[in-house]
Each structure stands twice: as C-alpha cells, then as structure tokens.
Write a protein that holds these residues in place. Structure first.
Motif, PDB file in Angstrom:
ATOM      1  N   THR A 135       0.977  -0.862  -0.147  1.00 19.10           N
ATOM      2  CA  THR A 135      -0.236   0.126  -0.222  1.00 19.10           C
ATOM      3  C   THR A 135       0.913   1.370  -0.566  1.00 19.10           C
ATOM      4  O   THR A 135       1.130   2.939  -0.864  1.00 19.10           O
ATOM      5  N   ALA A 136       1.694   1.295   1.095  1.00 14.45           N
ATOM      6  CA  ALA A 136       2.430   2.163   0.958  1.00 14.45           C
ATOM      7  C   ALA A 136       3.543   2.486  -0.850  1.00 14.45           C
ATOM      8  O   ALA A 136       4.088   4.011  -1.107  1.00 14.45           O
ATOM      9  N   ALA A 137       3.717   1.150  -0.629  1.00 15.36           N
ATOM     10  CA  ALA A 137       4.392   1.634  -2.532  1.00 15.36           C
ATOM     11  C   ALA A 137       4.024   2.106  -3.241  1.00 15.36           C
ATOM     12  O   ALA A 137       3.913   2.679  -4.849  1.00 15.36           O
ATOM     13  N   LEU A 138       2.269   1.445  -3.301  1.00 15.68           N
ATOM     14  CA  LEU A 138       1.295   2.012  -4.516  1.00 15.68           C
ATOM     15  C   LEU A 138       1.053   3.704  -4.031  1.00 15.68           C
ATOM     16  O   LEU A 138       0.906   4.719  -5.349  1.00 15.68           O
ATOM     17  N   GLN A 139       1.066   3.678  -2.828  1.00 13.89           N
ATOM     18  CA  GLN A 139       1.418   5.331  -2.354  1.00 13.89           C
ATOM     19  C   GLN A 139       2.323   6.643  -2.487  1.00 13.89           C
ATOM     20  O   GLN A 139       1.910   7.390  -3.588  1.00 13.89           O
ATOM     21  N   CYS A 140       3.165   5.844  -2.902  1.00 10.43           N
ATOM     22  CA  CYS A 140       4.997   6.096  -3.142  1.00 10.43           C
ATOM     23  C   CYS A 140       4.170   6.166  -4.773  1.00 10.43           C
ATOM     24  O   CYS A 140       4.820   7.856  -5.114  1.00 10.43           O
ATOM     25  N   VAL A 141       4.281   5.943  -5.939  1.00 15.09           N
ATOM     26  CA  VAL A 141       4.374   6.130  -6.804  1.00 15.09           C
ATOM     27  C   VAL A 141       2.793   6.976  -7.636  1.00 15.09           C
ATOM     28  O   VAL A 141       3.681   7.611  -8.059  1.00 15.09           O
ATOM     29  N   ALA A 142       1.922   6.315  -7.009  1.00 10.97           N
ATOM     30  CA  ALA A 142       0.416   7.481  -6.948  1.00 10.97           C
ATOM     31  C   ALA A 142       0.901   8.985  -7.055  1.00 10.97           C
ATOM     32  O   ALA A 142       0.719   9.823  -7.559  1.00 10.97           O
ATOM     33  N   ASP A 143       1.976   9.215  -5.990  1.00 15.29           N
ATOM     34  CA  ASP A 143       2.324  10.691  -5.419  1.00 15.29           C
ATOM     35  C   ASP A 143       3.207  11.000  -6.898  1.00 15.29           C
ATOM     36  O   ASP A 143       3.144  12.736  -6.779  1.00 15.29           O
ATOM     37  N   GLY A 182       8.168   2.348 -15.091  1.00 13.88           N
ATOM     38  CA  GLY A 182       8.494   4.116 -15.653  1.00 13.88           C
ATOM     39  C   GLY A 182       8.827   5.327 -13.910  1.00 13.88           C
ATOM     40  O   GLY A 182       8.228   6.133 -14.160  1.00 13.88           O
ATOM     41  N   ALA A 183       7.945   4.975 -12.797  1.00  7.91           N
ATOM     42  CA  ALA A 183       8.122   5.721 -11.950  1.00  7.91           C
ATOM     43  C   ALA A 183       9.661   6.460 -11.597  1.00  7.91           C
ATOM     44  O   ALA A 183      10.395   5.042 -12.343  1.00  7.91           O
ATOM     45  N   PRO A 184       9.583   7.316 -11.128  1.00 10.51           N
ATOM     46  CA  PRO A 184      10.823   8.162 -11.011  1.00 10.51           C
ATOM     47  C   PRO A 184      11.476   7.582  -9.538  1.00 10.51           C
ATOM     48  O   PRO A 184      11.068   6.677  -8.767  1.00 10.51           O
ATOM     49  N   ALA A 185      12.451   7.928  -9.498  1.00  9.65           N
ATOM     50  CA  ALA A 185      13.734   7.977  -8.821  1.00  9.65           C
ATOM     51  C   ALA A 185      13.033   8.224  -7.200  1.00  9.65           C
ATOM     52  O   ALA A 185      13.291   7.363  -5.845  1.00  9.65           O
ATOM     53  N   SER A 186      12.724   8.769  -7.098  1.00  9.79           N
ATOM     54  CA  SER A 186      11.534   9.383  -6.246  1.00  9.79           C
ATOM     55  C   SER A 186      11.128   8.500  -5.460  1.00  9.79           C
ATOM     56  O   SER A 186      10.575   8.603  -4.767  1.00  9.79           O
ATOM     57  N   ALA A 187      10.404   7.644  -6.184  1.00 16.61           N
ATOM     58  CA  ALA A 187       9.021   7.264  -5.593  1.00 16.61           C
ATOM     59  C   ALA A 187       9.942   5.645  -5.583  1.00 16.61           C
ATOM     60  O   ALA A 187       9.567   5.907  -4.665  1.00 16.61           O
ATOM     61  N   ASP A 189      13.005   5.939  -3.919  1.00 21.07           N
ATOM     62  CA  ASP A 189      13.697   5.855  -2.602  1.00 21.07           C
ATOM     63  C   ASP A 189      12.452   5.555  -1.341  1.00 21.07           C
ATOM     64  O   ASP A 189      12.983   5.170  -0.343  1.00 21.07           O
ATOM     65  N   CYS A 190      11.417   6.145  -1.946  1.00 22.85           N
ATOM     66  CA  CYS A 190      10.041   6.017  -1.434  1.00 22.85           C
ATOM     67  C   CYS A 190      10.027   5.414  -0.599  1.00 22.85           C
ATOM     68  O   CYS A 190       9.853   4.884   0.596  1.00 22.85           O
ATOM     69  N   ILE A 191       9.962   4.067  -1.377  1.00 20.71           N
ATOM     70  CA  ILE A 191       9.490   2.676  -1.011  1.00 20.71           C
ATOM     71  C   ILE A 191      10.645   2.340  -0.566  1.00 20.71           C
ATOM     72  O   ILE A 191      10.495   1.227   0.630  1.00 20.71           O
ATOM     73  N   THR A 192      11.406   1.774  -0.542  1.00 20.95           N
ATOM     74  CA  THR A 192      12.805   1.467   0.094  1.00 20.95           C
ATOM     75  C   THR A 192      13.582   1.926   0.533  1.00 20.95           C
ATOM     76  O   THR A 192      13.618   1.435   2.018  1.00 20.95           O
TER      77      THR A 192
END
Length: 244
Positions: A135-143, A182-187, A189-192
């Motif tokens: 869920t957190a990963a999905l939110q990171c990508v959605a952001d 296709g998510a940016p590097a920031s996403a 980083d948010c996940i890891t």
C-alpha cells in the motif's frame, strides 16, 4: 372388424443397438455434467483483453489525504470506489478480469476509480506486513501524479507479480517493479526507505473501518461501490453497465 390378437411379434433389440443407445445416453450425461460444471464454476473471460493498463497521458493519479488513490481524468463524471488488499487473490482476479476494461473507460473519460487499500491480510504474508508495505509503495508511485505509471504499477502488483499468501515481495523488489512501470527515482526511494509505511498502516486501517461500515460489519475484498451502491462483480457486464 376383427378383434383377434395381432400376429406381429416385436423383434428383440440387438446388443449392438443397445450398446449404441447406451453410448449416446452416456455422452449426453457427460455433456450435461460438463456444462453444469462450467456454469457453476462461474468461469469468466478477460474483458477487453489486449488493451492493457491506462495509456492516456492526461489521466492523473492523485494521492488523497485518507490514503486513497484516485485514477482518472479530472472531469470524469463518475467515480467508482474499489476496496482491495494487495495480497488478496480475489482482488488479483478482479484486476485480471476487469482491469483492462476499467482502463479503457478511464482513458475515455467515462469514469474514474478511487482505490482504497486495506491491510487486514498482513498476517497472510511471509513478513507479516506485505499489505501495508505494498500500500505504501502504491502511494509512493501515485504521488508522482502519472496515471499511466500508477496504472501499470497497480496492474503488475495485482496480476503477474502478486505474491501468493504465505510469501511476499521485498521493498527492493517493489521499487524495481515501480521503476519498470516508469516511476521516477523519488518513488523508488520512497519505497525502499519505508517513508510512507507508518502512514499507510494507519490509513489502511481506516479504510478497513470504512469498508466494515459500508458492508455493515463485514470487511470483504474486493468490494466495488458506485457511491453507496455495492456492485455485483459476478455480473460480467458490470463495468459496461456503470459506464456505457
């Protein structure tokens, strides 16, 4: 008119005829059983197979304050609400069967989808927290805001890369899948770094409470709502019916 008995004596049925009729009857019985099984099993075909995930670059993904993610054009006239747990097999099946049809309707601007992610299946994962981390990963990508990227990531997590109960994906694996979508590097980083995990845990628990309220005490996924009306997703034409 003579009332004497007829002299006709029926000829006994040959063994060959008996066997032939028996074989025909057996085939008919097997066909009836087969079609009854197919009907009873609820086997469904993938809708709009080949369309894929969202492809319209104007479609946005919006991370909302309650942790939900709205996917659609800003002016879509209808928004469905879908409750799902990332490790729920039924949720994966819903995405497999109807995800491409939903994507086309989203691309066409006929509807938007607001995903509400729950985490009550955390204990079913190997690490005991996969639903929350996914869920957190999905939110990171959605952001990141891209509907195309989020849709691809979501589709992958719920279909080809959805872990079976008893297993899971690591944060590094989630970040890799996000990058492939296709998510940016920031996403990534948010996940890891787990930046959104605690917020996701709280928000997913809140989504469970909302789902229980909507279902009067139950918390079953997947659940799809058109405003307050729960949609029967066993009806294979449900997407077309809500967004002709």
């Amino acid at each position: 008119m003579s009332n004497s008995p007829s002299d006709y004596t029926p000829r006994p049925m040959s063994n060959r005829t008996t066997y032939a009729l028996g074989a025909v009857a057996l085939v008919l019985i097997l066909l009836i059983v087969f079609f009854a099984y197919r009907w009873g099993s609820g086997e469904a075909e993938v809708r709009n197979d080949g369309y894929g995930s969202v492809r319209n670059p104007a479609v946005t993904a919006a991370l909302q304050s309650d942790g939900g993610v709205r996917l659609g054009l800003p002016d879509a006239p209808k928004t469905l609400e879908i409750y799902e747990d990332p490790i729920c097999p039924g949720c994966g099946n819903l995405e497999h069967l109807y995800g491409q049809e939903l994507s086309q309707k989203i691309d066409e601007g006929k509807l938007a989808v607001r995903y509400r992610f729950v985490n009550f299946l955390d204990p079913k994962s190997a690490a005991g927290d996969y639903s929350t981390r996914a869920t957190a990963a999905l939110q990171c990508v959605a952001d990141s805001g891209s509907g195309v990227v989020f849709s691809k990531f979501h589709e992958t997590l719920f279909t080809t890369r959805q872990p079976e109960e008893g297993s899971d994906l690591s944060d590094d694996e989630l970040a890799t899948i996000a990058a492939e979508a296709g998510a940016p590097a920031s996403a990534g980083d948010c996940i890891t770094t787990g930046a959104r995990v605690e917020a996701a845990r709280t928000q997913a628990s809140g989504a469970v409470d909302d789902l229980k309220a909507a279902l009067e005490g139950d918390a079953a996924t997947p659940s799809v709502f058109d405003v307050a009306t729960k949609i029967d997703v066993q009806n294979q034409g449900w997407v077309q019916q809500v967004a002709p």
